[in-house]
Enzyme design. Sequence first.
Site, PDB file in Angstrom:
ATOM      1  N   HIS A 112     -87.585  36.953 -43.012  1.00 35.11           N
ATOM      2  CA  HIS A 112     -87.298  38.206 -42.466  1.00 35.11           C
ATOM      3  C   HIS A 112     -86.182  39.079 -43.013  1.00 35.11           C
ATOM      4  CE1 HIS A 112     -89.864  36.380 -39.226  1.00 35.11           C
ATOM      5  NE2 HIS A 112     -89.047  35.490 -39.216  1.00 35.11           N
ATOM      6  N   HIS A 204     -86.741  29.632 -41.444  1.00 33.86           N
ATOM      7  CA  HIS A 204     -86.694  30.129 -40.275  1.00 33.86           C
ATOM      8  C   HIS A 204     -86.206  29.603 -39.020  1.00 33.86           C
ATOM      9  CE1 HIS A 204     -89.952  33.188 -41.585  1.00 33.86           C
ATOM     10  NE2 HIS A 204     -90.074  32.345 -42.918  1.00 33.86           N
ATOM     11  N   GLU A 286     -88.812  25.554 -39.627  1.00 33.55           N
ATOM     12  CA  GLU A 286     -88.634  26.149 -38.430  1.00 33.55           C
ATOM     13  C   GLU A 286     -87.145  25.249 -37.744  1.00 33.55           C
ATOM     14  OE1 GLU A 286     -89.407  28.928 -36.996  1.00 33.55           O
ATOM     15  OE2 GLU A 286     -91.618  29.473 -37.760  1.00 33.55           O
TER      16      GLU A 286
HETATM   17 ZN   LIG Z   1     -89.450  33.441 -38.891  1.00 34.48          ZN
END
Ligand SMILES: [Zn+2]
Length: 322
Positions: A112, A204, A286
């Site tokens: 992002h 992430h 993640e």
């Molecule tokens: Zn993400």
Amino acid sequence: MSYTGPDFDPPPERRSRRGPLTVALAALVCGGLLGWGVYAATGGTDDKGAETGGSPSAAPRTPSPAASSPTAGGSSPSAEGEESPASRTPSASAPAAAGPLKGKVVVIDPGHNPTNVKHTAEINRQVDVGTHRKECDTTGTSTNDGYAEAEFTLDVAHRMRALLEKQGATVKLTQDRDRPYGPCVDERARIGNAAKADAVVSIHADGSGAGNRGFHVILPGSVNEGEADTRAIVAPSRALGERIAGNFVRVTGTAPSNYTGGGTGLVTRKDLGGLNLSTVPKVFIECGNMRDSKDAALLTSGAWRQKAAQGISEGIVSFLRG
Ligand SMILES: [Zn+2]
């Protein structure tokens, strides 16, 4: 098998048994990674099939001081800042130090972008990821207190860069708060390809339901469609991902996800453009679930982020040293 459409958001798979998790952890702690009985979990995670972006309705806010926790150690002198001095230098263009990774190129992809939220039209533009078209990028998720995933990913990336450069690696970031939005997921992949990276890791944190905890590493599935051809990178990416998962457990003490991956901490996906378009070994991680309060307490801790960066980096070092 593991395809998840861009708009499909399957409910997270809750695990109620702890047995496989315990086994996986024991295997990791014992260093039994090569014999690690990993199976590729099917189905997507809980990020709406976006590029691990969390819920679009959960646009991140600017991090608030309240979202941070006191520094409790770690090697960073100022772990709570968005960037510590140690994590800011040396730059990617600095001469590589002597070390075991001299000559190796590592691309870190901070997921992002903190200002994506101000450029929704641009990031909603569809791009071709070989298997299908999907959004250029997403805003990412945030903790309930407003600590943005995009800030988390940059912070961990900076810490990783410092650690890997000490090992002699040449480190490049796909974005470093140096563009208004993105890059788009296809460009993120192409940056790693153009750099002829020996390893790429996309950072992430997830946006799943409360009670869903732990990290997982996302591996590319085998796809050969359009511009996407991952066949040559599936095996080395799995090796990279297994090393990262094992070292992440060891260094952070964090358990593999209890909601995806069957306790292995590994999930294979075929819907992520950042993986589908990569021609070099690449995984996503993640690091935890920002929407769970216990995971959020870790993710907002600079000391824990330092450990996360160390775990990921040591996995990369292990992979690159063979
Ligand atoms: Zn993400």
